[in-house]
Write a protein that holds these residues in place. Structure first.
Motif, PDB file in Angstrom:
ATOM      1  N   TYR A  51       0.837  -1.198   0.000  1.00 58.39           N
ATOM      2  CA  TYR A  51       0.000   0.000   0.000  1.00 58.39           C
ATOM      3  C   TYR A  51       0.876   1.254   0.000  1.00 58.39           C
ATOM      4  O   TYR A  51       0.626   2.198  -0.747  1.00 58.39           O
ATOM      5  N   LEU A  52       1.920   1.236   0.814  1.00 56.07           N
ATOM      6  CA  LEU A  52       2.855   2.361   0.864  1.00 56.07           C
ATOM      7  C   LEU A  52       3.529   2.566  -0.491  1.00 56.07           C
ATOM      8  O   LEU A  52       3.638   3.706  -0.970  1.00 56.07           O
ATOM      9  N   ALA A  53       3.950   1.493  -1.129  1.00 54.89           N
ATOM     10  CA  ALA A  53       4.581   1.611  -2.454  1.00 54.89           C
ATOM     11  C   ALA A  53       3.604   2.222  -3.458  1.00 54.89           C
ATOM     12  O   ALA A  53       3.982   3.081  -4.254  1.00 54.89           O
ATOM     13  N   MET A  54       2.348   1.804  -3.394  1.00 61.93           N
ATOM     14  CA  MET A  54       1.345   2.350  -4.297  1.00 61.93           C
ATOM     15  C   MET A  54       1.145   3.851  -4.055  1.00 61.93           C
ATOM     16  O   MET A  54       1.065   4.633  -4.996  1.00 61.93           O
ATOM     17  N   LEU A  55       1.094   4.255  -2.793  1.00 62.09           N
ATOM     18  CA  LEU A  55       0.945   5.674  -2.472  1.00 62.09           C
ATOM     19  C   LEU A  55       2.129   6.481  -2.996  1.00 62.09           C
ATOM     20  O   LEU A  55       1.960   7.579  -3.544  1.00 62.09           O
ATOM     21  N   ARG A  56       3.319   5.929  -2.833  1.00 61.14           N
ATOM     22  CA  ARG A  56       4.516   6.616  -3.319  1.00 61.14           C
ATOM     23  C   ARG A  56       4.494   6.752  -4.840  1.00 61.14           C
ATOM     24  O   ARG A  56       4.869   7.797  -5.373  1.00 61.14           O
ATOM     25  N   PRO A 114      -6.337  14.873 -23.093  1.00 62.90           N
ATOM     26  CA  PRO A 114      -6.421  14.627 -21.647  1.00 62.90           C
ATOM     27  C   PRO A 114      -5.084  14.122 -21.119  1.00 62.90           C
ATOM     28  O   PRO A 114      -4.292  13.551 -21.861  1.00 62.90           O
ATOM     29  N   SER A 115      -4.856  14.312 -19.824  1.00 61.12           N
ATOM     30  CA  SER A 115      -3.574  13.916 -19.250  1.00 61.12           C
ATOM     31  C   SER A 115      -3.350  12.424 -19.384  1.00 61.12           C
ATOM     32  O   SER A 115      -4.282  11.635 -19.458  1.00 61.12           O
ATOM     33  N   LEU A 116      -2.085  12.055 -19.410  1.00 63.08           N
ATOM     34  CA  LEU A 116      -1.667  10.664 -19.586  1.00 63.08           C
ATOM     35  C   LEU A 116      -2.089   9.826 -18.398  1.00 63.08           C
ATOM     36  O   LEU A 116      -1.949  10.218 -17.256  1.00 63.08           O
ATOM     37  N   ARG A 117      -2.581   8.661 -18.676  1.00 65.50           N
ATOM     38  CA  ARG A 117      -2.949   7.697 -17.647  1.00 65.50           C
ATOM     39  C   ARG A 117      -2.108   6.448 -17.857  1.00 65.50           C
ATOM     40  O   ARG A 117      -1.885   6.042 -18.980  1.00 65.50           O
ATOM     41  N   PRO A 118      -1.662   5.820 -16.785  1.00 58.38           N
ATOM     42  CA  PRO A 118      -0.880   4.595 -16.956  1.00 58.38           C
ATOM     43  C   PRO A 118      -1.751   3.489 -17.518  1.00 58.38           C
ATOM     44  O   PRO A 118      -2.952   3.445 -17.266  1.00 58.38           O
ATOM     45  N   HIS A 119      -1.137   2.599 -18.271  1.00 57.38           N
ATOM     46  CA  HIS A 119      -1.903   1.494 -18.824  1.00 57.38           C
ATOM     47  C   HIS A 119      -1.923   0.293 -17.897  1.00 57.38           C
ATOM     48  O   HIS A 119      -2.644  -0.647 -18.120  1.00 57.38           O
ATOM     49  N   ARG A 120      -1.126   0.350 -16.830  1.00 56.27           N
ATOM     50  CA  ARG A 120      -1.073  -0.779 -15.916  1.00 56.27           C
ATOM     51  C   ARG A 120      -0.667  -0.290 -14.536  1.00 56.27           C
ATOM     52  O   ARG A 120       0.327   0.398 -14.386  1.00 56.27           O
ATOM     53  N   ALA A 121      -1.444  -0.624 -13.542  1.00 62.27           N
ATOM     54  CA  ALA A 121      -1.112  -0.330 -12.153  1.00 62.27           C
ATOM     55  C   ALA A 121      -1.915  -1.272 -11.271  1.00 62.27           C
ATOM     56  O   ALA A 121      -2.981  -1.728 -11.668  1.00 62.27           O
ATOM     57  N   PRO A 122      -1.432  -1.568 -10.069  1.00 60.56           N
ATOM     58  CA  PRO A 122      -2.085  -2.594  -9.277  1.00 60.56           C
ATOM     59  C   PRO A 122      -3.423  -2.184  -8.685  1.00 60.56           C
ATOM     60  O   PRO A 122      -4.392  -2.882  -8.869  1.00 60.56           O
ATOM     61  N   MET A 123      -3.477  -1.069  -7.987  1.00 63.92           N
ATOM     62  CA  MET A 123      -4.701  -0.685  -7.309  1.00 63.92           C
ATOM     63  C   MET A 123      -4.735   0.821  -7.170  1.00 63.92           C
ATOM     64  O   MET A 123      -3.716   1.477  -7.148  1.00 63.92           O
ATOM     65  N   ASN A 124      -5.913   1.357  -7.038  1.00 67.27           N
ATOM     66  CA  ASN A 124      -6.086   2.785  -6.833  1.00 67.27           C
ATOM     67  C   ASN A 124      -7.136   2.991  -5.761  1.00 67.27           C
ATOM     68  O   ASN A 124      -8.292   3.210  -6.056  1.00 67.27           O
TER      69      ASN A 124
END
Length: 147
Positions: A51-56, A114-124
């Protein structure tokens, strides 16, 4: 959701730069590391350190998009001492290296897209105090924390 899980998530959100360990976080919220891991996963669907890594990474993406600071400076600001490690984590979770993410975001902004969005990420997860459960990050969703 147990108060300890909510408090741990709040501590992580409010202190990204801290060198958190599971033991230290557990001690702060008065649980054993195994208890904290269990209640945190029940509440947020991931471990406290993930969770911390995702926040960072979310904060890193925001700073890459909104500042001209170097990746090394941004990595330190979000709590990673090693910019190479930060870059690897960003690429693994977002799908593009930080420098490329910044270039793409700048090009899209300059072209009026529109601003760039990542195509892959674990959770938001919804990063508000009222957050209960994380939501998966779908294509087209921003990695930036909600304020």
């Amino acid at each position: 959701m147990r108060d300890e899980a909510r408090r741990a998530a709040e501590l992580l959100r409010d202190s990204l730069q801290e060198r958190w360990t599971l033991d230290g976080l557990a001690q702060t919220v008065h649980l054993s590391p195994s208890q904290l891991g269990r209640v945190f996963v029940e509440a947020y669907g991931t471990s406290p350190i993930a969770y911390l890594a995702m926040l960072r990474i979310q904060q890193m993406a925001h700073l890459l998009h909104t500042t001209d600071q170097s990746v090394a400076v941004i990595a330190h600001q979000v709590g990673w001492r090693d910019p190479d490690f930060a870059s690897r984590q960003f690429r693994r979770r977002v799908g593009t290296p930080p420098s490329e993410y910044r270039r793409r975001a700048a090009r899209r902004e300059a072209s009026g897209l529109p601003s760039l969005r990542p195509h892959r990420a674990p959770m938001n997860p919804v990063l508000t105090r009222q957050s209960v459960h994380p939501r998966p990050l779908r294509a087209g969703c921003s990695p930036q924390p909600e304020h």
